[in-house]
Design a protein around this motif. Sequence first.
Motif, PDB file in Angstrom:
ATOM      1  N   TRP A  70       0.663  -1.227   0.105  1.00  0.00           N
ATOM      2  CA  TRP A  70       0.081  -0.258  -0.135  1.00  0.00           C
ATOM      3  C   TRP A  70       0.751   1.754  -0.066  1.00  0.00           C
ATOM      4  N   GLN A  71       1.280   1.850  -1.317  1.00  0.00           N
ATOM      5  CA  GLN A  71       1.744   2.662  -1.320  1.00  0.00           C
ATOM      6  C   GLN A  71       1.305   4.053  -2.099  1.00  0.00           C
ATOM      7  N   ASN A  72       1.395   4.865  -1.811  1.00  0.00           N
ATOM      8  CA  ASN A  72       1.141   6.141  -2.891  1.00  0.00           C
ATOM      9  C   ASN A  72      -0.381   6.587  -3.293  1.00  0.00           C
ATOM     10  N   LYS A  73      -1.571   5.844  -1.635  1.00  0.00           N
ATOM     11  CA  LYS A  73      -2.306   5.898  -1.598  1.00  0.00           C
ATOM     12  C   LYS A  73      -3.427   4.356  -2.650  1.00  0.00           C
ATOM     13  N   GLY A  74      -2.696   3.617  -2.260  1.00  0.00           N
ATOM     14  CA  GLY A  74      -2.878   2.944  -3.127  1.00  0.00           C
ATOM     15  C   GLY A  74      -2.222   2.639  -4.845  1.00  0.00           C
ATOM     16  N   TYR A 123     -12.767  -4.229 -11.317  1.00  0.00           N
ATOM     17  CA  TYR A 123     -13.963  -3.064 -11.717  1.00  0.00           C
ATOM     18  C   TYR A 123     -12.808  -2.018 -12.147  1.00  0.00           C
ATOM     19  N   ASN A 124     -12.077  -2.208 -11.947  1.00  0.00           N
ATOM     20  CA  ASN A 124     -10.738  -1.419 -13.236  1.00  0.00           C
ATOM     21  C   ASN A 124     -10.290  -2.133 -13.774  1.00  0.00           C
ATOM     22  N   MET A 150      -6.175  -7.948  -2.561  1.00  0.00           N
ATOM     23  CA  MET A 150      -4.757  -7.432  -2.172  1.00  0.00           C
ATOM     24  C   MET A 150      -4.927  -6.517  -0.963  1.00  0.00           C
ATOM     25  N   ALA A 151      -5.747  -5.896  -1.197  1.00  0.00           N
ATOM     26  CA  ALA A 151      -6.078  -4.416  -0.332  1.00  0.00           C
ATOM     27  C   ALA A 151      -6.827  -4.659   1.191  1.00  0.00           C
ATOM     28  N   ALA A 152      -7.935  -5.817   0.471  1.00  0.00           N
ATOM     29  CA  ALA A 152      -8.660  -6.294   2.309  1.00  0.00           C
ATOM     30  C   ALA A 152      -7.271  -6.897   2.871  1.00  0.00           C
ATOM     31  N   MET A 153      -7.104  -8.066   2.445  1.00  0.00           N
ATOM     32  CA  MET A 153      -6.079  -8.516   3.097  1.00  0.00           C
ATOM     33  C   MET A 153      -5.450  -8.308   3.720  1.00  0.00           C
ATOM     34  N   VAL A 154      -4.449  -6.468   3.672  1.00  0.00           N
ATOM     35  CA  VAL A 154      -3.712  -6.159   4.124  1.00  0.00           C
ATOM     36  C   VAL A 154      -4.047  -5.083   5.288  1.00  0.00           C
ATOM     37  N   THR A 165      -2.615   5.567 -12.919  1.00  0.00           N
ATOM     38  CA  THR A 165      -4.110   5.561 -13.161  1.00  0.00           C
ATOM     39  C   THR A 165      -4.748   3.730 -12.664  1.00  0.00           C
ATOM     40  N   LYS A 166      -3.518   3.392 -12.376  1.00  0.00           N
ATOM     41  CA  LYS A 166      -4.638   1.670 -11.815  1.00  0.00           C
ATOM     42  C   LYS A 166      -3.951   1.744 -10.150  1.00  0.00           C
ATOM     43  N   GLN A 167      -4.791   1.277  -9.355  1.00  0.00           N
ATOM     44  CA  GLN A 167      -4.470   1.401  -8.098  1.00  0.00           C
ATOM     45  C   GLN A 167      -5.046  -0.166  -7.540  1.00  0.00           C
TER      46      GLN A 167
END
Length: 322
Positions: free
Chosen positions: A92-96, A147-148, A108-112, A101-103
């Motif tokens: 989780w860097q640079n606000k994701g 989603y993206n 993975m965000a949920a796991m973290v 253009t891609k987060q």
Amino acid sequence: MDTIKWLLDGDIVIQTLTRQYLLDETMHHRNGGLIQRYLECYDPERCMWRNSVYSKKWVSSTYTLLELKYMEIYPLHPTYQAATQIVLDELWQNKGYISKTKQQDMCMAAMVLSLVCYGQFKNEKIYEIVDYILEYQMGDGGWNCAYNSVHNQSCVGSFHSTISVLEALFDYESNGYTYRLNEVKKQTQQAQEYLLKRHLFKSLRTGDVVHPDMIQFHYPCRWKYDCFRALEYFCKIHYPYDSRMNDTLTLVNESLEKGWINRGKKYPGKIHFSLETGQKGAFNTFRGLFILKHYDSQAFQRFISAYHCDEISEESSVRLHV
């Protein structure tokens, strides 16, 4: 077969989970057995496993930490804390944002989020992840890593992503975090309904099983979904019984007819070591009984009664010898 006694004869992790969640005994964290074996695989110089934060499945720090979390390692254990900090910093860097253009991948965000909340971290990144999750919930109530996606964008939820997010939001709320909590609760309810409307494993459009793997027991689940993982989640949050759980409960009862549940299907990938040998799966059996305890107490009591009857017989035998 005395299923409870068999579980209590197993690894210290299974013993502790069984006593805590099936027998309602107060237990403290016991970092022995399988937990200790994972800790022995840890590289303290790099603060990670197999020199990998995520990519080496299933031996990277992220997946190892998820297993340790399920086994309930002491959350303030220095190894858990140090390795989770590296995972947070790297994933989780640079606000994701992983590019202009891609987060970050939603799962993975949920796991973290799940790992850091279990570890009771205090870090602004936690709130960034919550913002990200709340922003990208789908219109049907689920979440989806695609989603993206550039090539395979989706506008509907995914079972896999949705259960990962729900578990993470539960860890967030249960560990006392309050940032945007009312919104978290509202969107959590929508995601719960996403799963229940599909009877935990069915296509909303056809009513068919979405994928055969979703009605098989797996342990560890990794990032994958199965309907039993969904019911475990509902048990943990003390969600009231809903008739849309019935098909999965039937599968649990059928799986436990022989007194235990198979080890289950393995997902391809590297592992640190085998958690179990033979056909019987102690972790899956525990999972099945945990579900029955909450949603089919009559079936659960048959297993507990056998254990208690055996205890009484042993006590009577001791008295006779005395």
